[in-house]
Design an enzyme around this catalytic site. Structure first.
Site, PDB file in Angstrom:
ATOM      1  N   CYS A  73      -5.479  -3.431   2.632  1.00 15.95           N
ATOM      2  CA  CYS A  73      -4.002  -3.115   2.937  1.00 15.95           C
ATOM      3  C   CYS A  73      -3.056  -3.840   2.040  1.00 15.95           C
ATOM      4  CB  CYS A  73      -3.598  -3.111   4.160  1.00 15.95           C
ATOM      5  SG  CYS A  73      -1.818  -2.778   4.435  1.00 15.95           S
ATOM      6  N   CYS A 106       0.357  -4.597   3.529  1.00 14.20           N
ATOM      7  CA  CYS A 106       0.091  -5.586   4.710  1.00 14.20           C
ATOM      8  C   CYS A 106       0.156  -6.917   3.967  1.00 14.20           C
ATOM      9  CB  CYS A 106      -1.055  -5.204   5.532  1.00 14.20           C
ATOM     10  SG  CYS A 106      -0.985  -3.603   6.133  1.00 14.20           S
ATOM     11  N   ASP A 107      -0.627  -7.424   3.227  1.00 10.62           N
ATOM     12  CA  ASP A 107      -0.998  -8.669   2.941  1.00 10.62           C
ATOM     13  C   ASP A 107      -0.646  -9.020   1.504  1.00 10.62           C
ATOM     14  OD1 ASP A 107      -2.492  -8.701   5.141  1.00 10.62           O
ATOM     15  OD2 ASP A 107      -4.301  -7.873   4.176  1.00 10.62           O
TER      16      ASP A 107
END
Length: 319
Positions: free
Chosen positions: A140, A143-144
């Protein structure tokens, strides 16, 4: 709704909280089905990991995935959906009512069940990939990606998701390698053009990842093979701090397979244009039954259809 011997009885149970699940909840609530929705592990589904959503109708200026899913949740709750955290861990669709076990302990009986559990990202299956998961390996980017500002990263895949994640990371990172197994991109023309226009993305066609290497601090590089099996085969190493997977998804259907018919990939098979499964009273919506489109708006559409199918089924059941 009633409770007998710790068994709760509901008209309509919805499993999953992405666009399909929330849309089904909106329609089911407005039809007075008093739906109960269990969110699954990821409340809001995959769209909560997306930054800008520009292709969902009704948001002319675009919207972030988390904001859009929060809007859907609030709309479902406004009409009376009972939204709960929990995961379906077992089912019994052998008779009526349908039985679903939540978190291994709570039993729900339902006249109709709508499965909207989505799909989970695939990994390459490399031992080094597993070793560095959470320490440089991610599925992701949104997300990261923040953790890799100003660093060099790689994205694996050649479809729309891979191109979208590569362009997103290009806005954060110094350099992005897009590792593509084939000699072309499968992504839409618009996404391809966006990738090729982005100066700090380097597309590595006909490359496969052999392994990742690094230290206790995390990923430091990847070893690739070019034109594997061909006379021109060659290996190379790239220095990276992050390795992002964007190679597809596995539908979250394992718990349902003993009763529900699925295809070779595990996606739930539905009847014609409906969302009916092979079990009367059990319906499927969203990415769990859609290996082709996998878009938020497509998932929402099937959520609508599943709720209408469920309403008609329950109406006939009590006629």
């Amino acid at each position: 709704m009633s409770t007998e011997n710790a068994i709760e009885r509901v008209k309509c149970l919805i499993i999953g909280s992405g666009p399909a699940g929330y849309t089904a909840a909106i329609y089911a609530s407005r039809a007075n089905l008093n739906p109960v929705l269990y969110t699954g592990m990821q409340m809001g589904g995959q769209l909560t990991t997306t930054t800008e959503v520009e292709n969902f109708p009704g948001y002319p200026e675009g919207v972030t995935g988390p904001v859009m899913m929060e809007d859907m949740r609030k709309q479902a709750e406004r009409f009376g959906t009972d939204i709960r955290f929990g995961i379906a861990t077992d089912v019994d669709f052998s008779g009526h009512p349908h039985k679903v076990t939540i978190d291994g302990e709570k039993m729900i009986e339902a006249d109709a069940v709508i499965i909207a559990t989505g799909a989970t990202a695939k990994y390459l299956g490399l031992p080094s990939e597993e070793a560095f998961r959470g320490a440089g390996v991610s599925a992701c980017a949104t997300c990261d990606g923040f953790f890799y500002r100003g660093k060099d990263v790689a994205v694996v895949g050649g479809g729309d998701t891979a191109c979208e994640e590569a362009t997103y990371l290009a806005g954060l990172c110094r350099k992005v390698y897009l590792i593509v197994r084939k000699n072309y991109l499968r992504a839409s023309k618009a996404m391809q053009e966006r990738v090729f226009r982005t100066e700090n993305i380097e597309v590595l066609f006909e490359h496969n990842t052999l392994e990742l290497f690094g230290s206790d601090m995390g990923v430091e590089g990847a070893r690739l093979v070019y034109k594997k099996g061909a006379p021109e085969e060659a290996t190379k190493e790239i220095k990276i701090d992050g390795f992002f997977l964007a190679i597809g998804h596995t539908p979250n259907t394992e718990v349902f397979k003993k009763y529900i018919e699925v295809d070779e990939q595990g996606y739930i098979i539905t009847e014609g244009k409906s969302c009916k499964t092979n079990v009367p009273g059990v319906f499927a919506a969203g990415d769990v039954m859609d290996p082709t489109y996998r878009q938020g708006i497509a998932a929402a559409g099937t959520g609508c259809r599943a709720a209408i199918d469920a309403e008609r089924y329950i109406g006939e059941l009590h006629a």
